[in-house]
Design a protein around this motif. Structure first.
Motif, PDB file in Angstrom:
ATOM      1  N   SER A  99      39.376  53.071  45.624  1.00  0.00           N
ATOM      2  CA  SER A  99      39.963  51.722  45.545  1.00  0.00           C
ATOM      3  C   SER A  99      38.880  50.672  45.355  1.00  0.00           C
ATOM      4  CB  SER A  99      40.801  51.433  46.782  1.00  0.00           C
ATOM      5  OG  SER A  99      39.995  51.406  47.930  1.00  0.00           O
ATOM      6  N   LEU A 100      37.743  50.850  45.997  1.00  0.00           N
ATOM      7  CA  LEU A 100      36.623  49.924  45.793  1.00  0.00           C
ATOM      8  C   LEU A 100      36.131  49.976  44.350  1.00  0.00           C
ATOM      9  CD1 LEU A 100      34.748  47.916  47.209  1.00  0.00           C
ATOM     10  CD2 LEU A 100      33.227  49.829  47.706  1.00  0.00           C
ATOM     11  N   PHE A 101      36.061  51.170  43.783  1.00  0.00           N
ATOM     12  CA  PHE A 101      35.677  51.333  42.388  1.00  0.00           C
ATOM     13  C   PHE A 101      36.666  50.622  41.458  1.00  0.00           C
ATOM     14  CE2 PHE A 101      36.312  53.785  38.467  1.00  0.00           C
ATOM     15  CZ  PHE A 101      35.093  53.571  37.860  1.00  0.00           C
ATOM     16  N   LEU A 102      37.954  50.772  41.715  1.00  0.00           N
ATOM     17  CA  LEU A 102      38.975  50.118  40.884  1.00  0.00           C
ATOM     18  C   LEU A 102      38.905  48.599  40.994  1.00  0.00           C
ATOM     19  CD1 LEU A 102      42.118  52.378  41.298  1.00  0.00           C
ATOM     20  CD2 LEU A 102      40.618  52.159  39.321  1.00  0.00           C
ATOM     21  N   ILE A 103      38.691  48.095  42.197  1.00  0.00           N
ATOM     22  CA  ILE A 103      38.577  46.642  42.388  1.00  0.00           C
ATOM     23  C   ILE A 103      37.389  46.100  41.609  1.00  0.00           C
ATOM     24  CG2 ILE A 103      38.013  44.856  44.081  1.00  0.00           C
ATOM     25  CD1 ILE A 103      39.729  46.445  46.087  1.00  0.00           C
ATOM     26  N   LEU A 104      36.252  46.754  41.692  1.00  0.00           N
ATOM     27  CA  LEU A 104      35.070  46.306  40.955  1.00  0.00           C
ATOM     28  C   LEU A 104      35.293  46.402  39.443  1.00  0.00           C
ATOM     29  CD1 LEU A 104      32.160  47.799  43.075  1.00  0.00           C
ATOM     30  CD2 LEU A 104      32.779  45.389  42.799  1.00  0.00           C
ATOM     31  N   THR A 105      35.905  47.483  38.995  1.00  0.00           N
ATOM     32  CA  THR A 105      36.140  47.669  37.564  1.00  0.00           C
ATOM     33  C   THR A 105      37.070  46.594  37.018  1.00  0.00           C
ATOM     34  OG1 THR A 105      35.820  50.044  37.772  1.00  0.00           O
ATOM     35  CG2 THR A 105      36.982  49.267  35.818  1.00  0.00           C
ATOM     36  N   PHE A 106      38.183  46.361  37.710  1.00  0.00           N
ATOM     37  CA  PHE A 106      39.155  45.397  37.204  1.00  0.00           C
ATOM     38  C   PHE A 106      38.718  43.952  37.390  1.00  0.00           C
ATOM     39  CE2 PHE A 106      42.253  48.986  37.712  1.00  0.00           C
ATOM     40  CZ  PHE A 106      42.425  49.155  36.348  1.00  0.00           C
ATOM     41  N   SER A 107      37.718  43.695  38.195  1.00  0.00           N
ATOM     42  CA  SER A 107      37.191  42.331  38.283  1.00  0.00           C
ATOM     43  C   SER A 107      36.060  42.115  37.285  1.00  0.00           C
ATOM     44  CB  SER A 107      36.716  42.032  39.701  1.00  0.00           C
ATOM     45  OG  SER A 107      35.644  42.877  40.058  1.00  0.00           O
ATOM     46  N   LEU A 108      35.341  43.161  36.925  1.00  0.00           N
ATOM     47  CA  LEU A 108      34.233  43.007  35.979  1.00  0.00           C
ATOM     48  C   LEU A 108      34.696  43.019  34.523  1.00  0.00           C
ATOM     49  CD1 LEU A 108      31.376  45.149  37.552  1.00  0.00           C
ATOM     50  CD2 LEU A 108      31.558  42.668  37.437  1.00  0.00           C
ATOM     51  N   LEU A 109      35.731  43.759  34.203  1.00  0.00           N
ATOM     52  CA  LEU A 109      36.177  43.845  32.809  1.00  0.00           C
ATOM     53  C   LEU A 109      36.579  42.490  32.214  1.00  0.00           C
ATOM     54  CD1 LEU A 109      38.085  47.242  32.621  1.00  0.00           C
ATOM     55  CD2 LEU A 109      35.914  46.626  31.571  1.00  0.00           C
ATOM     56  N   PRO A 110      37.363  41.662  32.913  1.00  0.00           N
ATOM     57  CA  PRO A 110      37.663  40.339  32.337  1.00  0.00           C
ATOM     58  C   PRO A 110      36.421  39.472  32.148  1.00  0.00           C
ATOM     59  CG  PRO A 110      39.199  40.840  34.085  1.00  0.00           C
ATOM     60  CD  PRO A 110      38.137  41.897  34.118  1.00  0.00           C
ATOM     61  N   MET A 111      35.472  39.575  33.062  1.00  0.00           N
ATOM     62  CA  MET A 111      34.239  38.792  32.912  1.00  0.00           C
ATOM     63  C   MET A 111      33.438  39.261  31.701  1.00  0.00           C
ATOM     64  SD  MET A 111      32.755  38.052  36.701  1.00  0.00           S
ATOM     65  CE  MET A 111      33.241  39.521  37.580  1.00  0.00           C
ATOM     66  N   ILE A 112      33.362  40.551  31.509  1.00  0.00           N
ATOM     67  CA  ILE A 112      32.637  41.090  30.355  1.00  0.00           C
ATOM     68  C   ILE A 112      33.320  40.674  29.061  1.00  0.00           C
ATOM     69  CG2 ILE A 112      32.029  43.232  29.157  1.00  0.00           C
ATOM     70  CD1 ILE A 112      31.566  44.465  31.955  1.00  0.00           C
ATOM     71  N   HIS A 113      34.641  40.698  29.052  1.00  0.00           N
ATOM     72  CA  HIS A 113      35.383  40.273  27.862  1.00  0.00           C
ATOM     73  C   HIS A 113      35.147  38.791  27.570  1.00  0.00           C
ATOM     74  CE1 HIS A 113      38.487  40.080  24.850  1.00  0.00           C
ATOM     75  NE2 HIS A 113      39.038  39.073  25.493  1.00  0.00           N
ATOM     76  N   THR A 114      35.137  37.947  28.604  1.00  0.00           N
ATOM     77  CA  THR A 114      34.890  36.513  28.418  1.00  0.00           C
ATOM     78  C   THR A 114      33.485  36.268  27.890  1.00  0.00           C
ATOM     79  OG1 THR A 114      36.418  36.004  30.216  1.00  0.00           O
ATOM     80  CG2 THR A 114      34.859  34.279  29.578  1.00  0.00           C
ATOM     81  N   VAL A 115      32.513  36.960  28.421  1.00  0.00           N
ATOM     82  CA  VAL A 115      31.131  36.807  27.947  1.00  0.00           C
ATOM     83  C   VAL A 115      31.023  37.241  26.491  1.00  0.00           C
ATOM     84  CG1 VAL A 115      28.783  37.707  28.207  1.00  0.00           C
ATOM     85  CG2 VAL A 115      30.061  36.947  30.215  1.00  0.00           C
ATOM     86  N   TYR A 116      31.680  38.338  26.138  1.00  0.00           N
ATOM     87  CA  TYR A 116      31.651  38.816  24.753  1.00  0.00           C
ATOM     88  C   TYR A 116      32.299  37.808  23.816  1.00  0.00           C
ATOM     89  CZ  TYR A 116      32.626  41.631  20.641  1.00  0.00           C
ATOM     90  OH  TYR A 116      32.699  42.078  19.356  1.00  0.00           O
ATOM     91  N   LYS A 117      33.419  37.223  24.218  1.00  0.00           N
ATOM     92  CA  LYS A 117      34.099  36.240  23.374  1.00  0.00           C
ATOM     93  C   LYS A 117      33.234  34.992  23.178  1.00  0.00           C
ATOM     94  CE  LYS A 117      38.728  34.556  22.667  1.00  0.00           C
ATOM     95  NZ  LYS A 117      40.082  34.471  23.201  1.00  0.00           N
TER      96      LYS A 117
END
Length: 102
Positions: free
Chosen positions: A10-28
């Motif tokens: 669950s900790l892994f999922l929380i970190l993954t789902f919080s980092l993916l939107p940030m990575i997408h925003t940085v890429y955009k």
């Protein structure tokens, strides 16, 4: 043991789902900055190599990957102003201007 594994997953999922939107925003944002750099470089080339004997004001349109930018040249006091306008990936109108001596 099972509780420990469930907590770790669950900790892994929380970190993954919080980092993916940030990575997408940085890429955009990176793509928007790359696009701005390309259009400013294009404007600089047009301003540098454009024949000064053409009548001003002048408006031309440039294409890049289904994207259109409008370039205008006009006199501003003792300088030639070249401005470029385009719509970025967010749908926001952007406008940048450069100047040169005639």
């Amino acid at each position: 043991m099972l509780l420990n594994s469930l907590f770790s997953f669950s900790l892994f999922l929380i970190l993954t789902f919080s980092l993916l939107p940030m990575i997408h925003t940085v890429y955009k944002e990176q793509m928007i900055l790359d696009e701005r750099r390309f259009w400013l470089h294009t404007l600089q080339d047009e301003l540098r190599f454009r024949d000064e004997l053409i009548s001003l004001p002048t408006v031309i349109e440039l294409d890049r990957h289904e994207q259109v930018a409008r370039v205008t040249f006009q006199y501003k006091s003792t300088l030639i102003e070249g401005c470029i306008e385009w719509t970025n990936e967010r749908g926001t109108e952007e406008r940048e201007c450069l100047y040169k001596k005639p």
